[in-house]
Design an enzyme around this catalytic site. Structure first.
Site, PDB file in Angstrom:
ATOM      1  N   GLY A 107       0.802  -1.218   0.000  1.00 26.33           N
ATOM      2  CA  GLY A 107       0.000   0.000   0.000  1.00 26.33           C
ATOM      3  C   GLY A 107       0.832   1.263   0.000  1.00 26.33           C
ATOM      4  O   GLY A 107       0.424   2.281  -0.554  1.00 26.33           O
ATOM      5  N   ALA A 108       2.022   1.196   0.610  1.00 20.17           N
ATOM      6  CA  ALA A 108       2.824   2.407   0.765  1.00 20.17           C
ATOM      7  C   ALA A 108       4.252   2.026   1.141  1.00 20.17           C
ATOM      8  O   ALA A 108       4.526   0.879   1.475  1.00 20.17           O
ATOM      9  CB  ALA A 108       2.224   3.297   1.849  1.00 20.17           C
ATOM     10  N   MET A 109       5.160   3.010   1.059  1.00 18.30           N
ATOM     11  CA  MET A 109       6.560   2.754   1.419  1.00 18.30           C
ATOM     12  C   MET A 109       7.138   3.992   2.093  1.00 18.30           C
ATOM     13  O   MET A 109       6.992   5.102   1.603  1.00 18.30           O
ATOM     14  CB  MET A 109       7.356   2.398   0.154  1.00 18.30           C
ATOM     15  CG  MET A 109       8.827   2.102   0.407  1.00 18.30           C
ATOM     16  SD  MET A 109       9.041   0.635   1.481  1.00 18.30           S
ATOM     17  CE  MET A 109      10.542   1.106   2.347  1.00 18.30           C
TER      18      MET A 109
ATOM     19  N   ASN B 277       9.925   5.686   2.551  1.00 19.28           N
ATOM     20  CA  ASN B 277      11.196   6.362   2.284  1.00 19.28           C
ATOM     21  C   ASN B 277      11.223   7.698   3.027  1.00 19.28           C
ATOM     22  O   ASN B 277      10.290   8.494   2.910  1.00 19.28           O
ATOM     23  CB  ASN B 277      11.346   6.639   0.785  1.00 19.28           C
ATOM     24  CG  ASN B 277      11.007   5.417  -0.042  1.00 19.28           C
ATOM     25  OD1 ASN B 277      11.696   4.407   0.022  1.00 19.28           O
ATOM     26  ND2 ASN B 277       9.915   5.494  -0.784  1.00 19.28           N
TER      27      ASN B 277
ATOM     28  N   HIS C  68       0.765   4.912   9.800  1.00 24.65           N
ATOM     29  CA  HIS C  68       1.759   3.827   9.812  1.00 24.65           C
ATOM     30  C   HIS C  68       3.070   4.290   9.164  1.00 24.65           C
ATOM     31  O   HIS C  68       4.154   4.125   9.728  1.00 24.65           O
ATOM     32  CB  HIS C  68       1.179   2.615   9.073  1.00 24.65           C
ATOM     33  CG  HIS C  68       2.098   1.435   8.948  1.00 24.65           C
ATOM     34  ND1 HIS C  68       1.901   0.268   9.649  1.00 24.65           N
ATOM     35  CD2 HIS C  68       3.215   1.232   8.203  1.00 24.65           C
ATOM     36  CE1 HIS C  68       2.855  -0.597   9.347  1.00 24.65           C
ATOM     37  NE2 HIS C  68       3.669  -0.043   8.461  1.00 24.65           N
ATOM     38  N   GLU C  69       2.956   4.899   7.985  1.00 21.20           N
ATOM     39  CA  GLU C  69       4.180   5.332   7.281  1.00 21.20           C
ATOM     40  C   GLU C  69       4.879   6.445   8.056  1.00 21.20           C
ATOM     41  O   GLU C  69       6.109   6.481   8.122  1.00 21.20           O
ATOM     42  CB  GLU C  69       3.848   5.791   5.859  1.00 21.20           C
ATOM     43  CG  GLU C  69       3.157   4.735   4.989  1.00 21.20           C
ATOM     44  CD  GLU C  69       3.843   3.380   5.003  1.00 21.20           C
ATOM     45  OE1 GLU C  69       5.090   3.328   5.037  1.00 21.20           O
ATOM     46  OE2 GLU C  69       3.125   2.349   5.003  1.00 21.20           O
TER      47      GLU C  69
ATOM     48  N   HIS D 155       6.898   5.200  10.844  1.00 19.31           N
ATOM     49  CA  HIS D 155       8.189   4.666  10.386  1.00 19.31           C
ATOM     50  C   HIS D 155       9.293   5.727  10.389  1.00 19.31           C
ATOM     51  O   HIS D 155      10.470   5.376  10.368  1.00 19.31           O
ATOM     52  CB  HIS D 155       8.062   4.102   8.970  1.00 19.31           C
ATOM     53  CG  HIS D 155       7.599   2.676   8.919  1.00 19.31           C
ATOM     54  ND1 HIS D 155       8.117   1.692   9.731  1.00 19.31           N
ATOM     55  CD2 HIS D 155       6.678   2.062   8.128  1.00 19.31           C
ATOM     56  CE1 HIS D 155       7.520   0.532   9.442  1.00 19.31           C
ATOM     57  NE2 HIS D 155       6.643   0.730   8.480  1.00 19.31           N
TER      58      HIS D 155
END
Ligand SMILES: [Zn+2]
Length: 604
Positions: free
Chosen positions: A2-4, A6, A38-39, A42
């Site tokens: 769904g997402a990353m 970086n 969530h991202e 991170h």
């Protein structure tokens, strides 16, 4: 997928960012908020402090998952995020009950092994364990410990022990002793609770052992002990109360306050612990009699999930779960209704023979038990109606249309779809997903063409996704063939290929030919679908049901190995076998219950 995360350039799929609050469903808004949180979590867990090696992937993913629920729950309490988390906890418990599970902390020797661990154990079990530790330490001490850990290790690499040390310093409690077992040991405990034989009326005896979905696992392998932070709720003379215990022995005794004299007790208050509970039958009967006032929705969900797990593992007859589901006929909470739809669907698909009288009887029972609620609610939202009511309606439509395939509900979905195609505001957003999926089941070629056109002309990414996945629910031969012909063409973006195939594998009319298509087009499929999503496809294969397919799936992946999906293949083959055994064991009980006095609504 769904997402990353970086640092400084977080990537998301469009459905998570391009979202119109006026037309998006609540589920879509919650999902977007959760993934974005969530991202961003991170940025700390993963980017500022990074695990030393992939074996501690959970330090990134379990924490980001937990943190997202934690902050969105505070931001929008009315969304009941932790109640929704119960679906994730349940999925993780399901995977962790397999013999082919893995510990949260998992040895990693290759890129493929690292990829394998992006699963429900690392994310959802991990988040549930983090949550359990937070409850055990209390929120203030837990936050102080995490802050200390972040300060001490910023711009650095860590292992789990670094986190335990910081949490111990902040709380003064033996964190490593409690937490390390949960991280290092595969599986989870089944906690059996019954009145203590030698105790007074307020003493409970507890036993723990490792829980396996497979009844044939020998007793020696079930020996396993966890330090279980057990939170017990009971109803005594003075109303409902809870008590906290740390159970770390195989057998133990819990002394409730002498004045408690519990009418019933429930072994996982707030469903905050990562374990299953077996209540003794007398207690379960008392709980069922007091279900709507004694237990909160998330506890009712946990009770139903535990009872279903006991049936699956051969520890309880199927009637015991059907009694719980029957007692939930007047259930008004959408999460509980969505939660029992899972086991009911599995009974419909895997226990009952397709097209049999038993299946028809089972579906008729669901329609009788839950249909009157939808009739009272009606399909159109009343002015000023609140979100829980809208979500309840959507859950009932999914249960009655999706699981029971009630003809009247499918026909109404088909009618509502025409209005929706003509005017997108004709349907309230929470009903859009179920209506588009259900109308497709009874749709013809003309409707199929309109779905294809709706995909091409969609005004929002959510609408595009809805109609695109809807293509996978059509049952006519021509529609199935056209969808399969399109699935590997540029018309279907790579990010959606696996999801459309999963929808096709869930479609009883299409799953066999979809599996054949996948094996025939394997090389092209591998180029279009990332390894992580191959695992999700493999997880869907037990829907094929017949042991012949299990042999085919096993053979195919032996000759076409996918290193990143090695464990997923083993798990799928295990689930195939468990489902076949479940069928053999419980089909007679299902028929008996439907034909006898068990289905209470038949007596009316
Ligand atoms: Zn993540």
């Amino acid at each position: 997928a769904g997402a990353m995360e970086n640092a400084g350039a977080v990537f998301f799929r469009e459905t998570l960012l391009l979202l119109d609050p006026a037309t998006a469903s609540l589920a879509e808004r919650k999902r977007a908020a959760e993934v974005i949180a969530h991202e961003l979590a991170h940025m700390w867990y993963g980017d500022l402090v990074t695990m030393a090696w992939w074996d501690d992937l959970w330090l990134n993913e379990a924490f980001a998952t937990w943190m997202a629920y934690r902050v969105v729950a505070d931001w929008r309490p009315e969304w009941r995020m932790w109640q929704g988390f119960e679906h994730d906890r349940s999925a993780a418990l399901g995977m962790d009950a397999l013999a082919n599970t893995h510990p949260i902390y998992a040895r990693v020797r290759s890129v493929a092994e690292a990829t394998e661990n992006f699963d429900a154990i690392t994310y959802e079990k991990g988040a549930a364990v983090v949550r359990m530790i937070e409850h055990y330490l209390g929120p203030d001490a837990f936050r102080a410990g995490v802050r200390l850990y972040m300060r001490r290790h910023r711009e650095g690499n860590t292992v789990a022990a670094d986190l335990w040390r910081a949490l111990e310093e902040a709380s003064g409690k033996p964190v490593a002793r409690v937490a390390q077992t949960w991280i290092a040991q595969p599986g989870f405990p089944l906690v059996s609770i019954a009145p203590a034989r030698d105790g007074g009326p307020a003493a409970l005896g507890v036993r723990q052992e490792r829980f396996f979905a497979d009844p044939r696992v020998p007793a020696a392998r079930r020996r396993g002990k966890w330090p279980v932070p057990l939170v017990v709720k009971w109803r005594g003379g003075g109303g409902a109360a809870t008590g906290r215990f740390l159970v770390d022995k195989a057998r133990d005794r819990l002394d409730l306050p002498a004045s408690a004299a519990p009418a019933w007790y429930f072994g996982n208050a707030d469903a905050g612990g990562f374990y299953r509970v077996a209540h003794d039958p007398a207690d379960r009967a008392a709980l069922l009699a007091d279900l709507s006032t004694g237990l909160t929705p998330v506890e009712r969900l946990a009770l139903a999930g535990d009872q279903w797990a006991l049936v699956r593992s051969g520890r309880a007859p199927i009637e015991s779960f059907l009694e719980v589901a029957d007692a939930l006929g007047e259930e008004t909470d959408y999460d509980v209704l969505d939660g029992i739809a899972g086991p009911l669907d599995l009974i419909d698909e895997q226990v009952a023979e397709p097209g049999s009288a038993v299946q028809a009887g089972f579906r008729a029972w669901i329609a009788r038990r839950f249909g009157p609620q939808l009739e009272r609610l009606q399909w159109a939202a009343a002015p000023g109606e609140d979100d829980p009511t809208r979500l309840r309606r959507a859950a009932l439509v999914r249960l009655l249309g999706g699981v029971a395939e009630a003809p009247a509900v499918l026909a109404e979905a088909r009618r509502r779809l025409d209005a929706y195609l003509a005017d997108r505001s004709a349907l309230e957003p929470d009903l859009a997903d179920p209506v588009v999926a259900l109308a497709a089941r009874v749709g013809d070629e003309t409707l199929y063409d309109r779905y294809r056109a709706a995909v091409a002309a969609a005004a929002t990414p959510q609408e595009r996704r809805r109609f695109l996945l809807g293509l996978g629910s059509f049952r006519t031969r021509a529609a199935r063939e056209r969808t399969l012909a399109a699935v590997l063409t540029p018309e279907i973006p790579t990010q959606d290929v696996a999801f459309l195939l999963m929808r096709l594998l869930a479609n009883p009319a299409a799953r066999g030919e979809t599996w054949k298509f996948m094996t025939r087009k394997w090389a092209a499929l591998r180029r279009r679908v990332p390894p992580l999503m191959i695992s999700r496809l493999v997880e869907m294969t037990p829907a094929l049901r017949d042991p012949g397919y299990a042999r085919e799936v096993g053979r195919f992946f032996r000759t076409h190995p996918v290193p990143e999906a090695r464990r997923a293949v083993k798990q799928a083959l295990e689930v195939f076998r468990l489902n076949a055994e479940l069928r053999r064991r419980t089909a007679p009980g299902l028929a008996r219950w439907l034909g006898g006095a068990g289905a209470s609504s038949q007596r009316l």
